[in-house]
Design an enzyme around this catalytic site. Structure first.
Site, short mmCIF file in Angstrom:
data_model
loop_
_atom_site.label_atom_id
_atom_site.label_comp_id
_atom_site.label_asym_id
_atom_site.label_seq_id
_atom_site.Cartn_x
_atom_site.Cartn_y
_atom_site.Cartn_z
N TRP A 102 0.81 -1.22 0.00
CA TRP A 102 0.00 0.00 0.00
C TRP A 102 0.84 1.26 0.00
O TRP A 102 0.52 2.22 -0.71
CB TRP A 102 -1.02 -0.03 1.14
N ASP A 177 -1.88 6.61 6.09
CA ASP A 177 -2.96 5.77 5.57
C ASP A 177 -3.28 4.76 6.67
O ASP A 177 -2.48 3.87 6.96
CB ASP A 177 -2.50 5.07 4.30
N LYS A 201 -13.04 -1.70 6.05
CA LYS A 201 -12.47 -2.67 7.00
C LYS A 201 -13.23 -2.55 8.32
O LYS A 201 -14.10 -3.35 8.60
CB LYS A 201 -10.98 -2.39 7.23
#
Lengths: 365, 365
Positions: A102, A177, A201
Site C-alpha cells: 500500500w 494511511d 475494513k
C-alpha cells in the site's frame, strides 16, 4: 442462525447487529417513511444521521477540536493523489516510508505531483518489519511525511508513532494511511496531521473514505485539485459539497455506535489483542505453518501465513470453506493465506480458525 | 403498508420491491452467508453481481459494444473535473452550453483545466428553455462540447440531441451530464461520446457515479489526473482499480432488473410521460400555481412550480407532509416547490399530488 466466519481483507465482515438493524430499517427509517437511501442529504433526517456519526467517531477516537472529520469518496487509492494535491502547496518534494504494497502505491501516485524521497523501505527485507525511525533518511524540508500504519497485504503494523519533531521537522505534517486498522485500538490523533482510510475494513461499506485532518492544513490545495477533493471545500460544506455516500455513512454510524456499545476502543483493543495472540500462537507452535513478519510488527488485523507445503493450499481452502471459514486466500502479491480479523470478527471465529488449523495439520501433517 | 410518496430530487425514492429484496438479503446474499457489503470485490459472488448489473444496463440502454460502462465515485461534481482531465489531451479549450445550475457548475469546474467557451446560455431568460442548436456559437476546435441533458434544479430537459457533425465538428466529442434523467426513457447512446451521472436519481444510492464512454476516447488523461479517475485505468480494471462502491452497485443492479421487469425503457417512458402530463396539466389549469419552463423543454423528471401567493408556501408544505407527500420544497436557487417524479414514483403518487394541489387551491384560493 449461524453465519460463516468471513476473513475477507475488505470489504470485510460487519457486525451482525448492524446488518440486522439496517435490514429492519431498510424501508422506513425511524418512522420517516423513507429508506436512508431515499433521503435528501440536506434534509433533517440525514443531517441528524451524519451529525451523530461524526460526533460518535470524534468521541471514539478522541479527535481534537482543531481537526476536521471529512466523509469523502474514492478510497485510499484516490486519496493517494488527493493528499499531495492538498498538501504540496509551494513545495515540490514529499517523503514516503515504504513498508508494503500500500505504501508502494501511495508513493507511486504521489510522483504525478511531486518528487518523492523514499525515506526508508523494508522492501529488501521482503517487508517483514517496519524500519525504525532512526534509520529514516528524511529530506530537509519535505511537504509532508507519509506512512501506512497497517499494511493490509503484507501484514505489518506500526505500534509506535513517528516523531518528526525529534527528527528536526517540527512543522512537517505526518500523514498516515490508516485504512486497515483505524478503530481497532485507541490512537493519538494529535500525533498525526492527516489520517485517511477507506471505510471497508472497520468502518462500513466500500465507497466511503474517511479523512481526519488538522484544520490548519486546509486551504493549500493545488489549482488542479478537483473541488470535490479539496479538503477545505469539503470541510466548509460539512462533507456535502457533492452528495455524500449517504447510505454508507449511515452504516458507518451504526458501526460507530456498535463500537461504543462494545465498550469503546480500549475494550475493542483488548479483544483484538486476544484474537491476534490466539492466532499467532497457533501458527508459531507448528512447523506446518509459517509466518514471515517480525513479531514486533505483526498486524493485529491482517495475518498472512503459509502452509509449509504449498501443494496443500487448495485442500486447505476447500476444507475451510466447508467449515464456514470464508475468504482465507492470501493476496496474489504475497501468496499463501491471509486471515483478516477486524473488529467484527469475534474471538469465537478466530478460535474456529485455530481449531481448523490444528485439525488440518493433524490430518495432513 | 402504505409508504409516503417521496418527491426528493436526489437521493431519491427507490422502488419498494428493490428495498424489500435488499432487506431480505442483507445478512445472507443467495446463500453465501455474507451480506453484499461484506464481500471481497474480487470474489466470485461480487464479480457476478457487478457483471450482471453491467450487462443489464447495457441491454436497457442498448449501449453499443464500442462503449465502456464505468462504475466510479465522486458524483457528477467530481466528474466535472474528471471530464476535462480525461478529454483535453493537447487542447486548451472546451465548449459548454449553459442551461441551468448544473451546467453552470460544470463549466466553472472546467476552468481549472482549460479555457471555456460558453457556446450558448439561457441565463438571460432565467433558464426557461434550451437554446436551439442553430444559436450556438461553437469554437473552431474545442476538446469537447458539454451539455446537461436534464437540469435537476431548473427543470429543463433536452428532447433532442445536438448534432456536432452538422455544426462542422464531426470529430468533437459530445459530453452529457445525464444524472437526473438517465433511464427515464430510451436514449441513443451512439449520438453521445460520454454520458455521466450520479446514481442517486434513477439508478441507486448516492456514492456511485456512472460513466459511459466511447472506447476510442480512453487514454488521453492529463498527467495530473488521479489514477482512480483516469477512465482508461478504470476501464482496464473493469471498475476495480480501487475498491468500487460494492453495495451501491448491487442496489443499482436490482434497480436495473426492476426496470427490465417493468418492460424496459420504452415502457418506463410511457409511464413517465403520463406522470408528467398529469402533473403539468394540473398546474396549467390553474392560476393559483405557475410554472416557468417553456412547454417544449419541460423536464419529465423535475417539475419546479410556484404558488402565485408565496405566503402560502409553508402551509402548502405542511399540508403535503400531513398527507404523506414528502420533500416538495424547491431548491433554494429557484424557490417555490419542486416535484421530482423519477422512475420509482408511481402514477398513483403523482395523482395524490394532483389531488392535493386541487384541494389546497380550493381551501386557500
Amino acid at each position: 442462525m449461524t453465519r460463516p466466519y468471513n476473513f475477507s481483507a475488505g470489504p470485510a465482515a460487519l457486525p451482525p447487529e448492524v446488518l440486522t438493524e439496517a435490514a429492519a430499517e431498510m424501508l422506513d427509517w425511524h418512522g420517516s417513511g423513507m429508506s436512508v437511501m431515499e433521503m435528501s442529504h440536506r434534509g433533517k433526517e440525514f443531517t441528524s444521521i451524519i451529525g451523530q456519526a461524526e460526533a460518535d467517531l470524534r468521541e471514539l477516537l478522541a479527535v481534537p477540536s482543531d481537526y476536521r472529520i471529512l466523509f469523502m469518496q474514492g478510497g485510499a487509492l484516490a486519496e493517494n493523489a488527493i493528499v499531495p494535491m492538498n498538501l504540496l502547496g509551494n513545495r515540490h518534494e514529499a517523503d514516503y516510508v515504504v513498508t508494503g504494497a500500500w505504501s508502494i502505491k501511495s508513493q507511486k501516485e504521489a510522483r504525478k505531483y511531486c518528487s518523492v524521497n523514499i525515506a526508508a523501505s523494508s522492501e529488501a527485507d521482503g517487508f517483514r518489519a517496519i524500519p525504525p525511525q532512526d534509520t529514516w533518511r528524511l529530506s530537509k524540508n519535505p511537504a509532508y511525511v507519509h506512512i501506512c500504519t497497517n499494511e493490509t497485504i503484507h501484514g505489518v503494523e506500526y505500534f509506535w508513532t513517528p516523531d518528526l519533531k525529534s527528527a528536526g521537522l517540527p512543522d512537517t505534517p505526518l500523514v498516515a494511511d490508516v485504512s486497515s486498522h483505524i478503530l481497532s485500538r485507541p490512537m493519538d490523533v494529535s500525533k498525526f496531521d492527516v489520517m485517511y482510510g477507506g471505510a471497508q475494513k472497520n468502518i462500513g461499506p466500500a465507497g466511503l473514505t474517511l479523512v481526519i485532518v488538522r484544520e490548519a492544513l486546509l486551504g493549500r490545495a493545488l489549482p488542479v485539485c478537483p473541488s470535490a477533493f479539496d479538503w477545505k471545500t469539503v470541510a466548509e460544506a460539512h462533507s456535502m459539497y457533492n452528495t455524500p455516500p449517504t447510505y454508507a455513512i449511515y452504516i458507518a454510524g451504526l458501526v460507530f455506535r456498535w463500537i461504543k456499545g462494545q465498550g469503546g476502543l480500549a475494550a475493542i483493543e483488548q479483544r483484538n489483542k486476544a484474537k491476534a495472540e490466539t492466532l499467532y500462537r497457533c501458527l508459531d507452535e507448528s512447523d506446518f505453518y509459517r509466518t514471515q513478519v517480525a513479531p514486533a510488527c505483526r498486524s493485529r488485523m491482517n495475518v498472512p501465513f503459509f502452509l509449509a507445503d504449498e501443494r496443500l493450499n487448495e485442500p486447505f481452502l476447500d476444507g475451510a470453506r466447508e467449515r464456514g471459514l470464508l475468504q482465507l486466500k492470501g493476496h496474489k502479491l504475497v501468496g499463501g493465506m491471509r486471515a483478516s480479523i477486524y473488529n467484527a470478527m469475534p474471538l469465537a471465529g478466530v478460535q474456529a480458525l485455530v481449531d481448523y488449523l490444528r485439525e488440518f495439520e493433524r490430518s495432513h501433517g
